[in-house]
Design an enzyme around this catalytic site. Structure first.
Site, PDB file in Angstrom:
ATOM      1  N   CYS A 154       0.838  -1.198   0.000  1.00 44.81           N
ATOM      2  CA  CYS A 154       0.000   0.000   0.000  1.00 44.81           C
ATOM      3  C   CYS A 154       0.875   1.251   0.000  1.00 44.81           C
ATOM      4  CB  CYS A 154      -0.924  -0.002   1.220  1.00 44.81           C
ATOM      5  SG  CYS A 154      -1.960   1.473   1.366  1.00 44.81           S
TER       6      CYS A 154
ATOM      7  N   CYS B 124      -0.378   4.074   2.226  1.00 49.68           N
ATOM      8  CA  CYS B 124      -0.112   3.850   3.651  1.00 49.68           C
ATOM      9  C   CYS B 124       1.344   4.139   4.002  1.00 49.68           C
ATOM     10  CB  CYS B 124      -0.435   2.411   4.023  1.00 49.68           C
ATOM     11  SG  CYS B 124      -2.078   1.832   3.560  1.00 49.68           S
ATOM     12  N   ASP B 125       2.263   3.649   3.170  1.00 49.44           N
ATOM     13  CA  ASP B 125       3.669   3.600   3.569  1.00 49.44           C
ATOM     14  C   ASP B 125       4.611   4.489   2.773  1.00 49.44           C
ATOM     15  OD1 ASP B 125       2.956   1.687   5.463  1.00 49.44           O
ATOM     16  OD2 ASP B 125       3.267   0.018   4.084  1.00 49.44           O
TER      17      ASP B 125
END
Length: 309
Positions: free
Chosen positions: A137, A140-141
């Site tokens: 993701c 997300c990261d």
């Protein structure tokens, strides 16, 4: 048969636990069944930086444990078990029977929140390096890889969007694709080709991962020449698709061509009294915040549904 419930929630990820907070607070007798540990897919990430209310970020386990404790505070019962089937209750028309390893549970309504599973490369040590350079993701990261070399695997819309997104942070984004042309839509391809921070590796797959406790690189195999070449990267984003965990819903509720459960604007499925939320429903981003939102919506709709009887 075990105790009857107003609501049975299948899955204890962000959507399921958020739903349980709301159904419990509405004084609905709630059972949450989770086959693993409460928290769901988000537990494979290392840190959550984009969930509202935590400007410094929070560990996924800590966030999900707070969700769990809040749901239990409002009376939800959470058990670790595996649901095997959901079927109509012949003795109570309109109700449902949820079969699990510990028996059968009656429910006036059901909320499906089993989530989705990111497709993996199935390489040695891939699982061990999740959260240590390997991610599924970019949203997300991505911010953790400022100024670093990263790679994205895939050639569809999601891979192209993630590659473009990562250029906001990374020094260089290496897009690795097994074919000689991308599969994404034309406008996304145009953006990829125009972005000088993106390097495309055509006809290539990842043969192995390098690094002990942290990813330090990958070895690429050229499918046309057979040549092996090391590529030093500190981040690897696998973007080859997501499989909704919707097997339980097939034959029970409507699913689309991708296996996602189809819901209306109240998170209701095609079966009366069955709602769905989170990563397994159609047309929703795979984010904790959106999973929580749809879980809350499903809980409110389930309460409205039960109040009508």
């Amino acid at each position: 048969m075990s105790e009857r419930y107003d609501v049975i929630i299948i899955g204890a990820g962000p959507a399921g636990l958020a739903a349980a907070i709301y159904t419990g607070r509405a004084r609905l007798n709630t059972l949450v069944i989770e086959k693993a540990i409460p928290g769901g897919q988000i537990l494979i990430t290392d840190w959550i930086e984009n969930y509202p209310g935590f400007p410094d970020g929070i560990a996924p386990f800590d966030l999900m444990d707070s969700f769990r404790r809040q749901a239990e505070k409002f009376g939800a019962k959470i058990v670790m078990d595996e649901v095997r089937a959901v079927r109509s209750d012949p003795a109570n028309p309109g109700d449902w029977l949820v079969s699990s390893g510990t028996g059968e549970h009656g429910a006036r309504s059901v909320i499906l929140t089993m989530g989705a599973n990111y497709r993996r490369l199935n390489l040695p040590r891939e699982a061990e390096l999740i959260g240590k350079g390997v991610s599924y993701c970019a949203t997300c990261d991505g911010p953790f890889f400022r100024g670093l070399e990263v790679a994205v695997v895939g050639g569809g819309d999601t891979a192209l969007q993630e590659a473009e997104y990562l250029t906001k942070f990374a020094k260089t984004v290496h897009l690795i694709h097994r074919r000689d042309k991308l599969r994404g839509t034309a406008i996304l391809q145009e953006r990829i080709f125009a972005n000088t921070k993106i390097v495309i590796h055509w006809n290539s797959v990842i043969e192995s991962l390098a690094g002990e406790n942290q990813l330090s690189g990958v070895v690429l195999e050229n499918l046309k020449t057979g040549e092996m070449a090391p590529l030093a990267v500190e981040g690897l984003f696998v973007s080859i698709g997501v499989d909704p965990a919707s097997d339980l819903g097939r034959g029970l509720v409507e699913v689309n061509e991708w296996g996602e459960i189809v819901v209306n604007d109240k998170m209701a499925t095609s079966a009366p009294g069955i709602f769905a939320a989170g990563d397994l429903i159609d047309a929703t981003p795979h984010q904790v915040a959106t999973a929580v939102g749809t879980g809350v919506h499903a809980a409110i709709s389930a309460n409205e549904y039960l109040s009508a009887f």
